[in-house]
Design a protein around this motif. Structure first.
Motif, short mmCIF file in Angstrom:
data_model
loop_
_atom_site.label_atom_id
_atom_site.label_comp_id
_atom_site.label_asym_id
_atom_site.label_seq_id
_atom_site.Cartn_x
_atom_site.Cartn_y
_atom_site.Cartn_z
N VAL A 88 -2.50 2.77 -9.68
CA VAL A 88 -1.33 3.71 -9.05
C VAL A 88 -0.17 3.23 -9.44
CG1 VAL A 88 -0.47 4.18 -6.85
CG2 VAL A 88 -2.90 4.65 -7.14
N TYR A 89 -0.21 1.58 -9.30
CA TYR A 89 1.22 1.02 -9.71
C TYR A 89 1.43 1.41 -10.97
CZ TYR A 89 0.23 -2.32 -5.58
OH TYR A 89 0.07 -2.62 -4.43
N ALA A 90 0.65 1.33 -12.19
CA ALA A 90 0.92 1.65 -13.48
C ALA A 90 1.34 2.83 -13.74
CB ALA A 90 -0.29 1.13 -14.32
N SER A 91 1.08 3.93 -12.90
CA SER A 91 1.47 5.19 -13.15
C SER A 91 2.85 5.54 -12.75
CB SER A 91 0.48 6.28 -12.62
OG SER A 91 0.49 6.11 -11.11
N LYS A 109 -7.87 -3.89 -7.70
CA LYS A 109 -8.81 -3.25 -8.47
C LYS A 109 -8.21 -1.83 -8.02
CE LYS A 109 -13.41 -2.12 -9.91
NZ LYS A 109 -14.52 -2.38 -9.46
N ALA A 110 -7.99 -1.51 -6.93
CA ALA A 110 -7.89 0.06 -6.17
C ALA A 110 -6.49 0.24 -6.49
CB ALA A 110 -8.08 0.08 -4.70
N GLY A 163 0.78 -1.18 -0.10
CA GLY A 163 -0.04 0.07 0.13
C GLY A 163 0.89 1.29 0.06
N ALA A 164 2.01 1.20 0.19
CA ALA A 164 2.88 2.30 0.12
C ALA A 164 2.60 3.32 -0.84
CB ALA A 164 4.52 2.03 0.29
N PRO A 165 2.82 2.76 -2.16
CA PRO A 165 2.71 3.82 -3.41
C PRO A 165 1.36 4.64 -3.30
CG PRO A 165 3.30 1.59 -4.23
CD PRO A 165 2.83 1.48 -2.45
N LEU A 166 0.53 4.33 -2.57
CA LEU A 166 -0.95 4.97 -2.42
C LEU A 166 -0.52 6.26 -1.52
CD1 LEU A 166 -1.77 2.02 -3.18
CD2 LEU A 166 -3.87 2.80 -2.53
N THR A 167 0.46 6.40 -0.73
CA THR A 167 0.88 7.60 0.01
C THR A 167 1.39 8.62 -0.87
OG1 THR A 167 0.96 6.12 2.14
CG2 THR A 167 2.16 8.24 2.19
N PRO A 168 0.65 9.81 -0.86
CA PRO A 168 1.00 10.83 -1.83
C PRO A 168 2.79 11.04 -1.53
CG PRO A 168 -0.85 11.52 -0.79
CD PRO A 168 -0.19 10.17 -0.15
N GLN A 169 3.32 11.26 -0.47
CA GLN A 169 4.78 11.57 -0.43
C GLN A 169 5.80 10.42 -0.91
OE1 GLN A 169 2.42 11.29 2.27
NE2 GLN A 169 3.56 12.25 4.11
N ILE A 170 5.17 9.12 -0.78
CA ILE A 170 5.84 8.08 -1.35
C ILE A 170 5.80 7.87 -2.93
CG2 ILE A 170 6.14 5.51 -1.60
CD1 ILE A 170 5.30 5.47 1.51
N ALA A 171 4.41 8.15 -3.45
CA ALA A 171 4.49 8.12 -4.84
C ALA A 171 5.33 9.35 -5.44
CB ALA A 171 2.98 8.50 -5.25
N GLU A 172 5.33 10.59 -4.70
CA GLU A 172 6.18 11.57 -5.38
C GLU A 172 7.60 11.41 -5.32
OE1 GLU A 172 7.18 16.30 -3.67
OE2 GLU A 172 4.97 15.56 -3.88
N ALA A 173 8.23 10.58 -4.09
CA ALA A 173 9.58 10.16 -4.13
C ALA A 173 9.93 9.23 -5.06
CB ALA A 173 9.80 9.76 -2.66
#
Length: 167
Positions: A137-140, A132-133, A79-89
């Motif tokens: 996010v993973y793809a992006s 599904k959820a 679930g980490a990539p769903l956290t905005p700061q992690i996605a940005e990092a």
């Protein structure tokens, strides 16, 4: 070498492929969940039970952001990539999405009660909902996407290394 991030759903192979990939690349491997458990002196399941998911996610973000500034292969929590700061990092970090379908994930996980979001039965249904959820996010975030369904770890590492070289 900068960090290489592994992302994917539970059962995608991060814990299996991460050490193999790190060995092949001759770099360190670190699993965010293992670091959290070591630092906290308790399991992820206990952190969820005692402190709640929000507290766990905050802790996960702190540790993940720290580890992504290092080098080697870093296995992120599902679930980490769903956290905005992690996605940005992850922007600018080679990010390998280990794709898995629910059938293969359940086969790999079994009835692992150490995964708090899958506890309480209905693992297959929960995984389908998580996939599904999280898939968009993973793809992006992925620099490289690898289908792990029904494939042997060593062959997958070959595919990942080749894809990273091309990326």
């Amino acid at each position: 070498m900068s960090a290489i991030a592994l992302i994917g759903a539970p059962g995608s192979g991060k814990s299996t492929l991460g050490p193999l990939l790190a060995q092949r690349l001759d770099v360190p491997f670190v699993d965010v969940d293992a670091v959290i458990e070591e630092r906290e002196g308790r399991s992820i399941r206990d952190i969820f039970a005692d402190d709640g998911e929000d507290a766990f996610r905050a802790l996960e973000a702190t540790v993940t952001l720290e580890l992504l500034t290092g080098s080697g292969v870093v296995s992120l929590g599902g679930g980490a990539p769903l956290t905005p700061q992690i996605a940005e990092a992850l922007d600018g970090v080679p990010t390998v999405w280990l794709q898995v379908d629910a059938h293969h994930a359940v086969t790999r996980i079994g009835l692992d009660q150490g995964r708090p979001l899958l506890a309480g039965g209905g693992i297959r249904g929960t995984l389908i909902a998580l996939l599904k959820a999280r898939t968009p996010v993973y793809a992006s975030l992925a620099t490289v996407s690898v289908d792990t369904n029904g494939r042997e770890p060593d062959a997958l590492v070959d595919v990942i290394v080749a894809a990273l070289e091309e990326a």
